[in-house]
Write a protein that holds these residues in place. Structure first.
Motif, mmCIF file in Angstrom:
data_model
loop_
_atom_site.group_PDB
_atom_site.id
_atom_site.type_symbol
_atom_site.label_atom_id
_atom_site.label_comp_id
_atom_site.label_asym_id
_atom_site.label_seq_id
_atom_site.Cartn_x
_atom_site.Cartn_y
_atom_site.Cartn_z
ATOM 1 N N SER A 640 -14.665 18.351 -26.876
ATOM 2 C CA SER A 640 -13.395 19.092 -26.830
ATOM 3 C C SER A 640 -12.410 18.329 -25.950
ATOM 4 O O SER A 640 -12.808 17.524 -25.101
ATOM 5 N N ILE A 641 -11.120 18.588 -26.157
ATOM 6 C CA ILE A 641 -10.066 17.881 -25.404
ATOM 7 C C ILE A 641 -9.189 18.920 -24.703
ATOM 8 O O ILE A 641 -8.740 19.902 -25.310
ATOM 9 N N MET A 642 -8.984 18.697 -23.419
ATOM 10 C CA MET A 642 -8.150 19.563 -22.597
ATOM 11 C C MET A 642 -6.972 18.748 -22.048
ATOM 12 O O MET A 642 -7.018 17.516 -22.041
ATOM 13 N N PRO A 643 -5.936 19.400 -21.508
ATOM 14 C CA PRO A 643 -4.806 18.644 -20.937
ATOM 15 C C PRO A 643 -5.210 17.732 -19.793
ATOM 16 O O PRO A 643 -4.574 16.699 -19.565
ATOM 17 N N PHE A 644 -6.286 18.101 -19.086
ATOM 18 C CA PHE A 644 -6.700 17.330 -17.916
ATOM 19 C C PHE A 644 -7.823 16.339 -18.200
ATOM 20 O O PHE A 644 -8.328 15.676 -17.303
ATOM 21 N N GLY A 645 -8.285 16.278 -19.453
ATOM 22 C CA GLY A 645 -9.355 15.345 -19.772
ATOM 23 C C GLY A 645 -10.141 15.782 -21.000
ATOM 24 O O GLY A 645 -9.711 16.669 -21.753
ATOM 25 N N GLY A 653 -26.728 19.154 -25.696
ATOM 26 C CA GLY A 653 -26.529 20.355 -24.905
ATOM 27 C C GLY A 653 -26.049 20.118 -23.492
ATOM 28 O O GLY A 653 -25.955 21.063 -22.700
ATOM 29 N N LYS A 654 -25.737 18.860 -23.156
ATOM 30 C CA LYS A 654 -25.319 18.538 -21.785
ATOM 31 C C LYS A 654 -23.966 17.814 -21.834
ATOM 32 O O LYS A 654 -23.897 16.649 -22.210
ATOM 33 N N ASP A 655 -22.909 18.569 -21.453
ATOM 34 C CA ASP A 655 -21.541 18.039 -21.473
ATOM 35 C C ASP A 655 -21.070 17.727 -20.056
ATOM 36 O O ASP A 655 -21.469 18.389 -19.094
ATOM 37 N N GLY A 656 -20.231 16.734 -19.937
ATOM 38 C CA GLY A 656 -19.607 16.397 -18.665
ATOM 39 C C GLY A 656 -18.108 16.201 -18.839
ATOM 40 O O GLY A 656 -17.630 15.963 -19.959
ATOM 41 N N LEU A 657 -17.404 16.280 -17.746
ATOM 42 C CA LEU A 657 -15.946 16.129 -17.804
ATOM 43 C C LEU A 657 -15.550 14.674 -17.562
ATOM 44 O O LEU A 657 -15.917 14.083 -16.546
ATOM 45 N N LEU A 658 -14.836 14.131 -18.515
ATOM 46 C CA LEU A 658 -14.204 12.817 -18.357
ATOM 47 C C LEU A 658 -12.732 13.103 -18.031
ATOM 48 O O LEU A 658 -11.921 13.374 -18.917
ATOM 49 N N HIS A 659 -12.427 13.084 -16.743
ATOM 50 C CA HIS A 659 -11.074 13.434 -16.298
ATOM 51 C C HIS A 659 -10.080 12.374 -16.787
ATOM 52 O O HIS A 659 -10.432 11.195 -16.956
ATOM 53 N N ILE A 660 -8.842 12.792 -16.994
ATOM 54 C CA ILE A 660 -7.810 11.875 -17.496
ATOM 55 C C ILE A 660 -7.647 10.661 -16.597
ATOM 56 O O ILE A 660 -7.351 9.559 -17.064
ATOM 57 N N SER A 661 -7.913 10.836 -15.293
ATOM 58 C CA SER A 661 -7.778 9.722 -14.351
ATOM 59 C C SER A 661 -8.938 8.742 -14.431
ATOM 60 O O SER A 661 -8.878 7.653 -13.863
ATOM 61 N N GLU A 662 -10.056 9.129 -15.132
ATOM 62 C CA GLU A 662 -11.230 8.265 -15.230
ATOM 63 C C GLU A 662 -11.364 7.611 -16.601
ATOM 64 O O GLU A 662 -12.375 6.997 -16.897
ATOM 65 N N ILE A 663 -10.301 7.757 -17.412
ATOM 66 C CA ILE A 663 -10.376 7.167 -18.751
ATOM 67 C C ILE A 663 -10.113 5.663 -18.703
ATOM 68 O O ILE A 663 -10.803 4.882 -19.355
ATOM 69 N N ASP A 664 -9.174 5.274 -17.935
ATOM 70 C CA ASP A 664 -8.801 3.857 -17.906
ATOM 71 C C ASP A 664 -8.180 3.573 -16.548
ATOM 72 O O ASP A 664 -7.857 4.488 -15.781
ATOM 73 N N TRP A 665 -8.028 2.263 -16.273
ATOM 74 C CA TRP A 665 -7.390 1.892 -15.005
ATOM 75 C C TRP A 665 -5.885 2.169 -15.032
ATOM 76 O O TRP A 665 -5.262 2.359 -13.986
ATOM 77 N N LYS A 666 -5.362 2.192 -16.218
ATOM 78 C CA LYS A 666 -3.937 2.516 -16.284
ATOM 79 C C LYS A 666 -3.760 4.037 -16.272
ATOM 80 O O LYS A 666 -4.678 4.785 -16.613
ATOM 81 N N ARG A 667 -2.605 4.449 -15.940
ATOM 82 C CA ARG A 667 -2.339 5.873 -15.771
ATOM 83 C C ARG A 667 -1.867 6.488 -17.092
ATOM 84 O O ARG A 667 -1.011 5.945 -17.773
ATOM 85 N N TYR A 668 -2.507 7.653 -17.455
ATOM 86 C CA TYR A 668 -2.075 8.414 -18.620
ATOM 87 C C TYR A 668 -1.401 9.693 -18.139
ATOM 88 O O TYR A 668 -1.919 10.403 -17.265
ATOM 89 N N GLU A 669 -0.284 10.025 -18.740
ATOM 90 C CA GLU A 669 0.422 11.241 -18.382
ATOM 91 C C GLU A 669 -0.075 12.427 -19.202
ATOM 92 O O GLU A 669 0.024 13.579 -18.783
ATOM 93 N N THR A 670 -0.590 12.132 -20.394
ATOM 94 C CA THR A 670 -1.046 13.198 -21.295
ATOM 95 C C THR A 670 -2.252 12.711 -22.087
ATOM 96 O O THR A 670 -2.480 11.509 -22.216
ATOM 97 N N MET A 671 -3.061 13.671 -22.620
ATOM 98 C CA MET A 671 -4.241 13.321 -23.421
ATOM 99 C C MET A 671 -3.894 13.082 -24.885
ATOM 100 O O MET A 671 -4.775 12.721 -25.675
ATOM 101 N N ASP A 672 -2.656 13.270 -25.241
ATOM 102 C CA ASP A 672 -2.261 13.106 -26.641
ATOM 103 C C ASP A 672 -2.557 11.693 -27.135
ATOM 104 O O ASP A 672 -2.151 10.712 -26.513
ATOM 105 N N GLY A 673 -3.294 11.644 -28.264
ATOM 106 C CA GLY A 673 -3.533 10.376 -28.934
ATOM 107 C C GLY A 673 -4.610 9.504 -28.333
ATOM 108 O O GLY A 673 -4.886 8.423 -28.844
ATOM 109 N N ILE A 674 -5.227 9.891 -27.218
ATOM 110 C CA ILE A 674 -6.270 9.039 -26.598
ATOM 111 C C ILE A 674 -7.601 9.188 -27.352
ATOM 112 O O ILE A 674 -8.220 8.204 -27.766
#
Length: 718
Positions: A640-645, A653-674
């Motif tokens: 699933s995709i949330m605004p924060f990650g 059965g085991k999910d974890g949060l990939l926060h928007i800040s941990e996706i890449d070294w560059k900064r993302y303002e939104t999860m749209d299109g990632i």
């Protein structure tokens, strides 16, 4: 209403008591007793017709042992919910009693006789089969039916190095030998059992120990006979006699029969020659001969055959097929004869041949045993089939009879001793022996063919097993005797003993002995066992020329099983709600998966037609039961995709949060299109907090970009 109740009891020697009572139940039977040990109670009855049927020259004896489900507080399964035909277990006990009783009736007693034994109360730890023979004999002892008993049967087992009579059921798991032994006051008449590669002397010691206990039980029955006043038995006359005709039959046919017996001809040829001699003599009686005279002539001719064959062996050491007493018939064998079977073998010894197959199945193929006393599952099954063509005869095929069940049981308990332990053998194994030719000891051919077929299938048996049937010819007047190795069918019929012994190179694993005479000396028994050992080892060496060890792998078309052990807490996760997950895995991987709790663990068995399918299922299950570990890298799937990650499933059965800040070294303002749901993403588990939440990072797996260079000059450089 009154009854004349008589009771006798005795001690097994260790404080355990057995009680016999008569005069209370089933008083219209010729004889009736109740035998009680603890809470186990057997009711045995016997009824015998007052006269024999015309033309019958044998004892029409039937023995039926049946367990009442109420005895153990159970209701029978099936649609009718009542006791039906005898189970294989009940048939085997009926056979044990029959084989002990039959040789003890007078040879000239031919009246229909029925013995019925019912388990009417059961102590779950006291096995009723070791009391059935005692109950049947005691019923005869309190009747007026002619019987050269009493006899009794006991179970003898060696547990923790000590011989024990009628041990409790929970002790048998530790037994290194277990035999049912039947005998009279002076003689042993029947032995059947299994062992874990024991020596011949150890077997004799166990039988002698059992006989001492039998003597006590026989004496108690004699006292019971005296107490009820049945020392005088009924008078009967079931045989006509004609001494002059008997003398004439001997005079005119004995030498001819002796010469045919000495000719060493094959089974059917020999039988045709004997029939020709008999028919030639019958013609000399004239056309007006009455039926009784013809019947007696045939009976006396059989006596001629009996004496001629036995005298030939005792006087000249020559047997019907020309062998001496120790020689085993020629043997040939072949494995892999049936290309589509998981394992197969043909074993031929003389005119006896078995075609045996092995089939490997799953836990779902285990045989359910639903008896009143014994119930559960067994994963080793052996079936023995004896079609009429194997002896050149014609008869309707009505399914397995008591003989087939008994012979199959002897082979099964012999091969069972060398099977790998459950931890090393995840398969349900079915062995089927089809007897294609028979002239003696087809059950022993089944043992030999079964061994070869198991090895051909790649089952890692501990050692090959062979078997041999021994015979005995004795002359009570002179004391002469001959022990015969690998007996023919006619030698079984005309001899005094049928003694089957199975074993490995290291010792005996099974036996079945029936005696038709009184007075088997221990010296003769020892000689028979030692001669049997030589024969067994010879047969084993012949088998090894075909295949001496199990194949290193299963046949390419044989199914594969992998067993995984998982933590008990994951059993529910593997099964899923309503079985959803396990059913989905089976469907998608083309496997059969079973799971059970054992020793506080989950045991998962995966059964598939090929390795690729098993590997897929193993991977799925390991994913379910795996525990996330900090620092490990996982191939996850976006759930699933949330605004924060994004929430990423790293294990089933085991999910974890990939926060928007941990996706890449560059900064993302939104999860749209990632990402989109279902995308696969490689992540590293950074942390598991106190609430069990998983913190993931994709950035940690990407190379850190270099810091941008500062193009402005520093003050010191100006």
């Amino acid at each position: 209403m009154s009854y004349n109740l008589v009771k006798k009891s005795f001690d097994l020697g260790d404080g355990r008591m057995i009680e016999i009572e008569t005069g209370k139940l089933a008083k219209q039977a010729d004889g009736s007793v109740v035998v009680k040990m603890g809470d186990t109670m057997l009711l045995a009855t016997v009824v015998s017709a007052k006269e024999a049927k015309e033309g019958v020259d044998f004892l029409p004896l039937s023995v039926d042992y049946q367990e009442k489900y109420a005895a153990t507080g159970r209701i029978p399964g099936g649609f009718l919910r009542r006791e039906a035909r005898l189970s294989d277990y009940e048939v085997l006990i009926s056979r044990l009693v029959d084989r002990a009783l039959r040789p003890m009736f007078p040879e000239d007693y031919h009246a229909d006789t029925q013995v019925m034994i019912s388990l009417i109360s059961a102590d779950k730890n006291i096995m009723p089969d070791s009391l059935a023979g005692l109950a049947a004999s005691a019923a005869l002892a309190v009747s007026d039916i002619p019987f050269n008993g009493p006899i009794s049967e006991v179970r003898v087992a060696k547990i923790d190095g000590n011989l024990v009579i009628n041990p409790h059921m929970d002790q048998l798991e530790r037994a290194t030998l277990e035999f049912i032994v039947a005998g009279s006051e002076n003689d042993i008449v029947m032995v059947e059992g299994e062992a874990k590669e024991i020596s011949e002397e150890e077997m004799v010691e166990a039988i002698e120990f059992a006989h001492q206990a039998i003597k006590v039980q026989v004496q108690v029955q004699k006292e019971l006979t005296e107490a009820v006043g049945k020392t005088q038995k009924r008078v009967y006359s079931h045989e006509h006699s004609n001494p002059e005709l008997k003398e004439r039959v001997y005079a005119e046919t004995y030498q001819k029969v002796y010469e045919v017996a000495k000719s060493g001809s094959a089974k059917h040829e020999r039988s045709e020659k004997f029939d020709a001699i008999q028919n030639e003599f019958l013609l000399t009686l004239g056309e007006e001969v009455d039926d009784v005279t013809k019947f007696l002539a045939k009976k006396y001719f059989h006596d001629v055959q009996y004496d001629a064959v036995r005298n030939l062996i005792l006087d000249e050491g020559i047997r019907l097929d020309g062998r001496d007493v120790k020689t085993v018939r020629p043997i040939w064998s072949e494995v892999g004869y049936l290309p589509a079977a998981h394992g197969s073998a043909v074993f031929t010894r003389g005119e006896t041949q078995s075609l045996t197959t092995v089939t490997l199945g799953t836990k779902l193929d285990e045989q359910m045993i639903d008896g009143a006393f014994i119930n559960g599952f067994q994963k080793f099954i052996l079936h023995y089939n004896f079609p009429s063509f194997s002896t050149g005869e014609i008869r309707p095929n009505r399914g397995p009879g008591r003989r087939e069940i008994g012979h199959g049981n002897l082979a099964q308990r012999s091969l069972k001793q060398v099977l790998p332990v459950d931890e090393e053998n995840p398969y349900t194994i079915r062995v089927v022996s089809d007897i294609l030719e028979s002239n003696g000891s087809s059950s022993m051919a089944t043992v030999c063919a079964g061994t070869l077929a198991l090895m051909d299938a790649g089952v890692k048996i501990k050692a090959p097993v062979s078997g041999i049937a021994m015979g005995l010819i004795t002359d009570e007047k002179t004391g002469k005797y001959a022990v015969l190795s690998d007996i023919l069918g006619d030698e079984d019929h005309l001899g005094d003993m049928d003694f089957k012994v199975t074993g490995t190179e290291n010792g005996i694993v099974g036996c079945q002995m029936d005696l038709k005479i009184n007075g088997l000396r221990w010296e003769v028994l020892r000689n028979a066992l030692n001669q049997a050992k030589d024969g067994r080892l010879h047969i084993l060496n012949e088998m090894k020329k075909t295949l001496d060890t199990p194949r290193t792998d299963l046949k390419p078309h044989a199914p594969r099983i992998v067993v995984l052990k998982i933590d008990k807490e994951f059993i529910g996760a593997v099964i899923g709600p309503g079985g959803k997950i396990i059913q989905e895995m089976q469907r998608e991987t083309n496997t059969t998966i079973t799971i059970e709790e054992k020793d506080n663990q989950g045991v998962v068995s995966i059964f598939a037609p090929d390795k690729g399918a098993i590997d897929k299922a193993v991977q799925r299950i390991k994913g379910i039961v795996a525990k996330p570990e900090v620092g490990e890298i996982y191939e996850g799937k976006v759930k699933s995709i949330m605004p924060f990650g994004a929430f990423v499933e790293i294990l089933p059965g085991k999910d974890g949060l990939l926060h928007i800040s941990e996706i890449d070294w560059k900064r993302y303002e939104t999860m749209d299109g990632i990402f989109k749901v279902g995308d696969e993403v490689r992540v590293k588990l950074l942390d598991i907090d106190k609430q069990g939440k998983l913190k993931l990072s994709r950035k940690a797996l990407l190379p850190r970009p270099p810091k941008p260079e500062n193009k402005e000059q520093k003050p010191s450089e100006q």
